[in-house]
Enzyme design. Structure first.
Site, short mmCIF file in Angstrom:
data_model
loop_
_atom_site.label_atom_id
_atom_site.label_comp_id
_atom_site.label_asym_id
_atom_site.label_seq_id
_atom_site.Cartn_x
_atom_site.Cartn_y
_atom_site.Cartn_z
N HIS A 132 150.91 -8.78 -20.40
CA HIS A 132 150.15 -8.74 -21.65
C HIS A 132 149.27 -7.48 -21.66
CE1 HIS A 132 149.07 -10.65 -25.34
NE2 HIS A 132 147.81 -10.86 -25.03
N ASP A 159 148.57 -16.65 -23.49
CA ASP A 159 148.14 -15.25 -23.40
C ASP A 159 146.71 -15.12 -22.88
OD1 ASP A 159 150.55 -14.84 -24.58
OD2 ASP A 159 149.79 -13.89 -26.40
N ASP A 160 146.37 -13.92 -22.45
CA ASP A 160 144.99 -13.47 -22.16
C ASP A 160 144.44 -13.95 -20.83
OD1 ASP A 160 145.21 -12.34 -24.60
OD2 ASP A 160 143.71 -13.57 -25.61
N HIS A 165 146.71 -19.71 -25.90
CA HIS A 165 145.89 -18.84 -25.05
C HIS A 165 145.21 -19.66 -23.95
CE1 HIS A 165 146.23 -16.53 -28.81
NE2 HIS A 165 146.07 -15.45 -28.06
N HIS A 209 144.53 -5.42 -22.39
CA HIS A 209 144.68 -6.07 -23.70
C HIS A 209 144.61 -5.03 -24.82
CE1 HIS A 209 144.22 -9.05 -26.94
NE2 HIS A 209 144.76 -9.89 -26.08
#
Length: 710
Positions: free
Chosen positions: A140, A89-90, A241, A144
């Site tokens: 995602h 993620d991210d 991540h 965020h």
């Protein structure tokens, strides 16, 4: 004073363009603020910490991490035994994503990357590399955002923009969705579940996790490896991540985890392949690709604009500090110079002629003439030139029957014409030019002309003070006169580049005036134009702080606007007229290379940028920490207060008006920079500005009666 200037209506269309430009600037900065406030991390690790977990259907709370919620009943899927879908993620992150890809490549493993749309726009090449190396991409959100906490329109926008960003970068559209701050299905919570059901309506399949490594907390490599390892040979979706912070531990843990689990018989795959579903990414339409490209450029421009504003503010701050330092140093030198020459120069007692041009000055003219007639100077004549007044100005002066006062009448021809009439009629070799709303102190004329003991001095500026300062607008102008005008004049005196002797109080040698052809009439700032001409003729122009004149300042914002509009426009006319001083030598060169750049920067360029600075301040209120803003604002205010206090001390004024300084930044400052905007537009389109006469209220006359300023 009236003037014969033909004029068209003042331009107004630029105000609409200015407002439109400021609105676009705010929108651009807002876009930057939204995409630059990206966080990271995942949500709670267990169901007990999830809000409204009881609202979840039991099949979801106890089911697999892949959720299809577009039907009447939720459908969940899980990874088969010994099958792991690594998810990141991210990202994409320019530092950590390549390292993660390198580790995956060395071990021939494919994974699923849930990308943040704003970061996709920043690093489209990384997204293309992810796809090129056989990995899968999911959404995602764009910034965020917590989909369970934002309104429906914001949630839909977050998902739509992310799809467009990926489409613009890769030509594909995403269908998988990992909501930010999510973790296991049992930790989803009712609001989060509702958000995922709504997202399913736009074709998204939610992907949560079986194993949350919580690597964003950087618990250590061993802890990450342990958290990512399924118990009892089970399969699972592992949450890690590749962006949002320092991911060194994640990269190291990944390099250990992959060979360890491979030896134990695990296989690694993407989410879609692991559950046996078709490829999640589908070809994007031409419209989606074009929209994504436009979105990426919009975000890039927003970043450039925000960066440019930061540079602009930095330059303005540096210039402001340098200006203050130069002013303080020059003021100190000026003070020492005044102290050294006190009592050490020959006394000047030559005959002086005071010329008062007057047009409809009935409110103040009696007080002005009485104050001049009461001067302590031994050889003085006062010439009032009535420029076609219709309110009986000349009759008022004649009825006073004061000794040494003459009245000349002429048809209305404008202030320069009235001054030149008085100059021709004057008997003295030293001439003092005074506005018809100005009150002198008994020693003003004497103090003003003493500088003529130096034969190189051709003109002397006095110290103008605001008489009507009891109201807030008057206090603001009082502070401006003391800080901006008189502190600047001390600096100009030391640097020998005085651009303006104010019309309210200025002394000239007749020889200097005749050498330059008298008072010019081709600009609206005849005082600035005349001062520059005198210097170009080789004369020195100095400042005498002790020669005080009290003047009536505008008492309404409308009058203030008109006065400053004329001043600013006229000053620009004079600057353009004398632009060739940049190449001259001697006194003219000092004026051109010192004063003109100073006026250009601080009276034109910086005020023109002030509306954008105010918009940037509004952007700061929305997106920057309030503590930082408060510290910056109070720091600048303290700097201004110290400057104002120093200027008031030099002028022997009370510090009481300083309380009005913070309010000056709210209204008065905006009026001043909008005046500059209007003046520049008027000059650029070639319009000719009328002379706007100020309505007098007689407050300068009241000062004469009271004997002091309020």
């Amino acid at each position: 004073m009236n003037a014969r200037h033909a004029a068209r209506r003042d331009p107004r269309a630029h105000w609409f363009l200015l407002l439109l430009g400021l609105a676009l600037l705010l929108a651009t900065l807002t876009a930057h603020g939204l995409v630059s406030r990206l966080g990271g991390g995942s949500g709670p690790a267990d169901a007990t910490s999830a809000p409204h977990a009881a609202d979840l259907p039991k099949s979801v709370a106890a089911g697999g991490p892949v959720l299809r919620l577009d039907g009447p009943r939720p459908v969940t899927r899980a990874m088969p035994d010994r099958t792991i879908a690594l998810t990141f993620d991210d990202g994409p992150d320019p530092r950590w994503t390549p390292q993660v890809l390198d580790v995956l490549g060395r071990h021939h493993v494919h994974a699923t990357f849930f990308v943040v749309g704003a970061r996709v726009n920043e690093h489209p090449d990384l997204v293309r590399r992810i796809l090129a190396e056989g990995h899968e991409i999911g959404s995602h959100t764009f910034t965020h955002s917590d989909l369970a906490a934002v309104p429906a329109w914001r949630r839909d926008l977050e998902l739509s923009l992310t799809r467009k960003a990926v489409a613009g970068a890769t030509g594909r559209e995403v269908t998988l969705l990992r909501p930010p701050f999510s973790s296991l299905p049992s930790a989803l919570g009712g609001p989060g579940y509702d958000a995922l059901r709504a997202a399913a309506g736009s074709g998204h399949v939610a992907v949560l996790a079986d194993r949350d490594t919580r690597d964003w907390q950087r618990p250590g490599v061993d802890a990450i490896v342990k958290a990512a390892t399924p118990p009892r040979a089970e399969g699972g979706v592992v949450l890690m991540h590749d962006g949002g912070g320092d991911r060194a531990q994640t990269v190291a843990a990944l390099d250990r985890l992959l060979p360890d689990l491979t030896r134990q018989g695990y296989r690694f795959t993407t989410v879609s392949e692991g559950i046996g579903a078709p490829a999640s990414m589908v070809p994007a339409s031409t419209g989606a690709r074009l929209s994504g490209t436009a979105l990426r450029w919009t975000q890039a421009v927003a970043g450039w604009v925000a960066g440019g504003m930061n540079v602009l503010l930095g330059i303005a701050l540096v210039l402001g500090v340098v200006r203050l330092a130069v002013q303080v140093v020059c003021a100190q030198r000026h003070v020492r110079r005044v102290r050294r020459r006190a009592g050490h120069r020959p006394e000047v007692r030559a005959p002086v002629s005071v010329i008062v041009p007057a047009y409809n000055e009935a409110a103040n003219i009696a007080a002005t003439v009485r104050s001049l007639a009461a001067s302590a100077y031994p050889a003085l004549e006062v010439i009032v030139v009535d420029d076609g007044s219709t309110d009986g100005t000349a009759d008022i002066v004649e009825r006073l029957r004061l000794r040494g006062v003459r009245v000349l009448r002429q048809a209305n021809g404008g202030k320069p014409a009235a001054l030149n009439t008085g100059i021709r009629a004057a008997r003295g070799e030293l001439l003092v030019l005074v506005d018809g709303d100005t009150v002198f102190q008994p020693d003003t004329v004497y103090r003003l002309v003493q500088g003529f003991s130096d034969r190189s001095v051709g003109a002397i500026s006095g110290n103008t003070k605001v008489a009507n300062r009891r109201r807030l607008l008057g206090r603001w102008q009082h502070l401006e006169y003391v800080i901006g005008f008189n502190l600047d004049r001390r600096m100009y005196d030391v640097l020998e580049c005085m651009p303006t002797i104010p019309g309210a109080i200025g002394a000239f040698r007749r020889e200097a005036l005749l050498a330059v052809g008298g008072v010019p009439a081709d600009t609206l700032a005849e005082d600035t134009d005349l001062t520059m001409k005198v210097q170009r003729a080789g004369w020195r122009v100095v400042y005498e702080e002790s020669a005080i004149a009290w003047t009536e300042a505008p008492s309404t914002l409308r009058q203030l606007w008109r006065q400053r509009y004329r001043w600013c426009y006229g000053t620009m006319q004079a600057m353009w007229k004398h632009r060739h001083t940049l190449r001259e030598s001697g006194a003219g060169g000092r004026l051109g290379r010192r004063s003109l750049p100073y006026l250009t920067i601080f009276q034109i360029l910086l005020p023109l940028t002030a509306p954008a600075v105010d918009v940037f301040a509004l952007y700061g209120l929305l997106f920057l920490p309030w503590s930082t803003l408060a510290l910056a604002w109070f720091g600048l205010l303290l700097l201004q207060a110290l400057t104002a206090g120093y200027a008031l001390h030099l002028d022997r004024e009370r510090l009481g008006p300083l309380w009005a300084l913070p309010l000056q930044q709210v209204v008065y400052r905006q009026v001043m920079y909008l005046v500059v905007v209007q003046s520049v537009v008027t000059a650029l389109i070639g319009n000719r500005l009328r002379w706007h006469r100020m309505v007098r209220t007689g407050e300068a006359a009241a000062l004469m009666t009271a004997g002091r300023a309020g």
